[in-house]
Design a protein around this motif. Sequence first.
Motif, mmCIF file in Angstrom:
data_model
loop_
_atom_site.group_PDB
_atom_site.id
_atom_site.type_symbol
_atom_site.label_atom_id
_atom_site.label_comp_id
_atom_site.label_asym_id
_atom_site.label_seq_id
_atom_site.Cartn_x
_atom_site.Cartn_y
_atom_site.Cartn_z
ATOM 1 N N LEU A 74 18.927 42.066 25.602
ATOM 2 C CA LEU A 74 18.136 41.077 24.876
ATOM 3 C C LEU A 74 18.871 39.754 24.724
ATOM 4 O O LEU A 74 18.831 39.137 23.681
ATOM 5 C CB LEU A 74 17.752 41.617 23.507
ATOM 6 C CG LEU A 74 16.573 42.570 23.528
ATOM 7 C CD1 LEU A 74 16.162 42.936 22.117
ATOM 8 C CD2 LEU A 74 15.400 41.893 24.224
ATOM 9 N N HIS A 75 19.501 39.311 25.763
ATOM 10 C CA HIS A 75 20.273 38.088 25.618
ATOM 11 C C HIS A 75 19.426 36.842 25.625
ATOM 12 O O HIS A 75 19.860 35.804 25.193
ATOM 13 C CB HIS A 75 21.359 38.008 26.692
ATOM 14 C CG HIS A 75 22.493 38.917 26.377
ATOM 15 N ND1 HIS A 75 23.672 38.479 25.854
ATOM 16 C CD2 HIS A 75 22.586 40.252 26.455
ATOM 17 C CE1 HIS A 75 24.460 39.518 25.648
ATOM 18 N NE2 HIS A 75 23.831 40.599 26.006
ATOM 19 N N ARG A 76 18.265 36.951 26.149
ATOM 20 C CA ARG A 76 17.418 35.771 26.044
ATOM 21 C C ARG A 76 16.284 36.052 25.070
ATOM 22 O O ARG A 76 15.464 36.925 25.294
ATOM 23 C CB ARG A 76 16.861 35.350 27.384
ATOM 24 C CG ARG A 76 16.967 36.392 28.450
ATOM 25 C CD ARG A 76 16.423 35.905 29.764
ATOM 26 N NE ARG A 76 16.628 36.864 30.809
ATOM 27 C CZ ARG A 76 16.470 38.165 30.727
ATOM 28 N NH1 ARG A 76 16.093 38.696 29.588
ATOM 29 N NH2 ARG A 76 16.678 38.967 31.739
ATOM 30 N N ILE A 77 16.325 35.330 24.000
ATOM 31 C CA ILE A 77 15.235 35.380 23.055
ATOM 32 C C ILE A 77 14.228 34.381 23.562
ATOM 33 O O ILE A 77 14.536 33.223 23.727
ATOM 34 C CB ILE A 77 15.686 34.930 21.666
ATOM 35 C CG1 ILE A 77 16.920 35.693 21.263
ATOM 36 C CG2 ILE A 77 14.573 35.087 20.677
ATOM 37 C CD1 ILE A 77 17.573 35.114 20.029
ATOM 38 N N SER A 78 13.048 34.834 23.793
ATOM 39 C CA SER A 78 12.090 33.941 24.393
ATOM 40 C C SER A 78 10.843 33.940 23.532
ATOM 41 O O SER A 78 10.388 34.977 23.096
ATOM 42 C CB SER A 78 11.821 34.432 25.802
ATOM 43 O OG SER A 78 10.536 34.159 26.190
#
Lengths: 236, 236
Positions: A74-78
């Motif tokens: 989940l490194h990119r919170i989008s």
Amino acid sequence: MEKPDLPAYEQVKAFIKGHISSGEWRPGDPVPSESVLAQQFAVARMTVNRALRELAAEGLVTRVQGSGTRVAELHRISSRLTIRDIHEEVAERGHVHTTRVLLVAQEKASADLAQSLGLQRGDKVFHTILIHLENGVPIQYEDRYVNPAAAPGYLDLDFTQTTPTHHLLACAPLTEASYSIEACLPTAEEARQLGIKRTEPCLAMMRRTVSGAHVASVARLVYPGTRYSFAGQFQA
Amino acid sequence: MEKPDLPAYEQVKAFIKGHISSGEWRPGDPVPSESVLAQQFAVARMTVNRALRELAAEGLVTRVQGSGTRVAELHRISSRLTIRDIHEEVAERGHVHTTRVLLVAQEKASADLAQSLGLQRGDKVFHTILIHLENGVPIQYEDRYVNPAAAPGYLDLDFTQTTPTHHLLACAPLTEASYSIEACLPTAEEARQLGIKRTEPCLAMMRRTVSGAHVASVARLVYPGTRYSFAGQFQA
DNA sequence: CAGTGGTCTAGACCACCGA
DNA sequence: CGGTGGTCTAGACCACTGG
């Protein structure tokens, strides 16, 4: 009894989401295969497939054919940043939206502008400058160029009644848009029209919209920093 | 021969998208029903259903059970704004990311802060202030409070090696996040650390992340306006 | 009421991955 | 090779909408 009869695929999704957000399944961990889940929930594999496909679309899991499904890193919170017609946005807050028209003109495109709109230098373009007010307070300075090919009747509009965005969406179906947001200080004219000091920081959004083969419009929207912000949220 | 054998549901989607973006079907117009499309394409209704369901998820059509499917009013342009770990973001540009640590401390929560973090006033909180640099140039001032319940070992980190975001994602699975972006002028301290003038406008992002039952962290991220912007795009 | 979408099934064939 | 996901089918039942 808050979930009388959630659809089966939603139950599967909830099951997986629960294990992920509780931390029980960590990023990189494998998620049970479709067939295992199908047995476990006593449903058809297609039903499980839909659940996992939707979770993948939401970015919670990653799937590789032949390999399996894993909890996503989940490194990119989008999150969705929604750009809306300002009239609707103000109206939705229960406030009154009005427009002050500063310029409605036909001009010849400069080299830069022609480039942005996909035209030749010197081609005619439509140019409008408007101030949008919320309950009488200026909240946006809109400096917009429009490609005549995309909206031939643009200059005949009564901009106190219709926003450019509204008309453009109606007459040139939107196929693509890009934007960038940055901080800036207003020009002298912008500050004057917005009723702010030249030292008051503003948000500036550059927006470019494409309709089919044409670039429909490029706009620079300036918002006083103290009166506007962009917000969004993300839900797992 | 650019589409050797696109899946059937993709062909149906492409068919619909084509009619919408060409302007042939206008917002509000009805889209053929699932059964009609199924016959037309000689596929099962489930296949058409998937195509239409995905188009609805993308916001291109709206569906009402019992009534039918219609071309959506495209009044909201919505695009994904992705919030990422700044270390990755810089690394991806092929640049070097370094961190300057200004503060690592345990404090007692003020009333406001306690409220944001879902704690009681006076409860202990972790507080860090970092400067992120890209190739040696400051690009972000990060002022962050962390809920000890979500990340007990937070203060023991070496922040020159690990970003707070990275650690928090690893130890407190993210379930929810919200943010807002606004324009502001830097404080004296922020300006000094970022190496900019106090009159230079900045983008400020307030971010709040939730992990399970806890609010994990609240942060204020300040970006020099001339060195950073948020960008995105939308594709029909 | 007939037509719509919402969901589900119990099979099926395929492409792909890893051992 | 067996297991995985990707896709598809030909039915089915239901809830909802509209006239």
